[in-house]
Motif scaffolding. Structure first.
Motif, short mmCIF file in Angstrom:
data_model
loop_
_atom_site.label_atom_id
_atom_site.label_comp_id
_atom_site.label_asym_id
_atom_site.label_seq_id
_atom_site.Cartn_x
_atom_site.Cartn_y
_atom_site.Cartn_z
N GLY A 100 -25.15 -55.56 -6.42
CA GLY A 100 -25.33 -56.23 -7.69
C GLY A 100 -24.44 -57.44 -7.90
N PRO A 101 -24.71 -58.22 -8.96
CA PRO A 101 -23.94 -59.42 -9.26
C PRO A 101 -22.45 -59.11 -9.43
CG PRO A 101 -25.89 -59.30 -10.66
CD PRO A 101 -25.78 -57.99 -9.94
N GLY A 102 -21.62 -59.89 -8.76
CA GLY A 102 -20.18 -59.76 -8.94
C GLY A 102 -19.54 -58.55 -8.29
N VAL A 103 -20.30 -57.75 -7.56
CA VAL A 103 -19.72 -56.58 -6.89
C VAL A 103 -18.69 -57.06 -5.87
CG1 VAL A 103 -20.24 -54.74 -5.22
CG2 VAL A 103 -21.66 -55.02 -7.26
N ARG A 104 -17.60 -56.32 -5.74
CA ARG A 104 -16.54 -56.65 -4.78
C ARG A 104 -16.49 -55.58 -3.70
NH1 ARG A 104 -17.22 -60.68 -7.11
NH2 ARG A 104 -15.72 -61.94 -8.26
N ILE A 105 -16.64 -56.01 -2.46
CA ILE A 105 -16.67 -55.10 -1.31
C ILE A 105 -15.63 -55.56 -0.29
CG2 ILE A 105 -18.08 -54.29 0.62
CD1 ILE A 105 -20.50 -54.40 -1.24
N GLY A 106 -14.80 -54.64 0.18
CA GLY A 106 -13.74 -54.96 1.12
C GLY A 106 -14.24 -55.16 2.54
N ASP A 107 -13.32 -55.10 3.49
CA ASP A 107 -13.64 -55.27 4.90
C ASP A 107 -14.13 -53.97 5.52
OD1 ASP A 107 -12.66 -57.89 4.70
OD2 ASP A 107 -10.64 -57.30 5.37
N ASN A 108 -14.98 -54.11 6.54
CA ASN A 108 -15.44 -52.97 7.36
C ASN A 108 -16.10 -51.87 6.54
OD1 ASN A 108 -14.39 -54.16 9.77
ND2 ASN A 108 -12.36 -53.51 9.11
N VAL A 109 -16.88 -52.29 5.55
CA VAL A 109 -17.63 -51.36 4.70
C VAL A 109 -19.04 -51.21 5.26
CG1 VAL A 109 -18.62 -51.04 2.39
CG2 VAL A 109 -16.26 -51.86 2.66
#
Length: 199
Positions: free
Chosen positions: A48-57
């Motif tokens: 979704g809009p603006g979702v924040r996802i880190g590395d190696n997800v």
């Protein structure tokens, strides 16, 4: 940037995709979403809009991650898992008028570093899944999950502890509140309803 997006995927031009990330067929990544490096977004997944996802997800096929979710590094979201964003969902307001974006306040699911959400699990926002926790397939998470907790059921309840390897920990014989990973040998101490990894 060096990332791969399949032709049938939809990635908004304002989204940021990290180095080495792959976005597979029919996935949709909305405006202002941020994905770290080395991620895999499976077929039909939604961010979704603006979702924040880190590395190696890893977002497996048809995982749905609604805004304003935040996923830490190394998070696994299983096939068809859902991270909701509305605690009181309604299509219309009390007068029967269709609700729009400004008519409700989105609330977040936060999934901390290394945690895993099993296939078809649901996290009902607002909720936090702790570091290295494991949510069983089909579970419905309605309250915060402690670090290293293994939760299952509807609603999800803690049924054990897991280490970084995802393997269920076993209590050491003769050492109450001391847990060991059968795969790595790492030790953990249970204190005040939580689990702390030994250095």
């Amino acid at each position: 940037m060096n990332f791969k997006v399949q032709p049938t995927a939809q990635v908004d031009e304002t989204a940021a995709i990290g180095e080495g990330t792959t976005v597979w067929d029919l996935a949709q990544i909305r405006e202002n979403a941020r994905l770290g490096s080395g991620c895999i977004v499976g077929r039909g997944a939604y961010v979704g809009p603006g979702v924040r996802i880190g590395d190696n997800v890893k977002l497996q096929n048809y995982a749905l991650v609604y805004e304003p979710a935040v996923l830490g590094d190394g998070v696994f979201v299983g096939p068809a898992a859902v991270l909701t964003n509305d605690y009181f969902p309604r299509s219309v307001d009390p007068q029967g008028k269709l609700k729009r974006g400004a008519d409700w306040e989105a609330v977040a699911v936060e999934v901390a570093e290394g945690a895993s959400l099993g296939a078809r699990s649901v996290c009902v926002a607002p909720v936090r899944v702790g570091r290295w926790a494991l949510v069983a397939a089909g579970a419905v998470v309605t309250r915060d999950v402690p670090d290293h907790a293994l939760v299952a059921g509807v609603p999800a309840r803690r049924i054990g502890w897991v280490g970084r390897a995802g393997v269920r920990l076993v209590e050491r014989e003769g050492e109450p509140d001391t847990w060991e990973c059968p795969e790595t040998g790492a030790l953990y101490d249970e204190k005040d309803g939580g689990l702390v990894e030994r250095p």
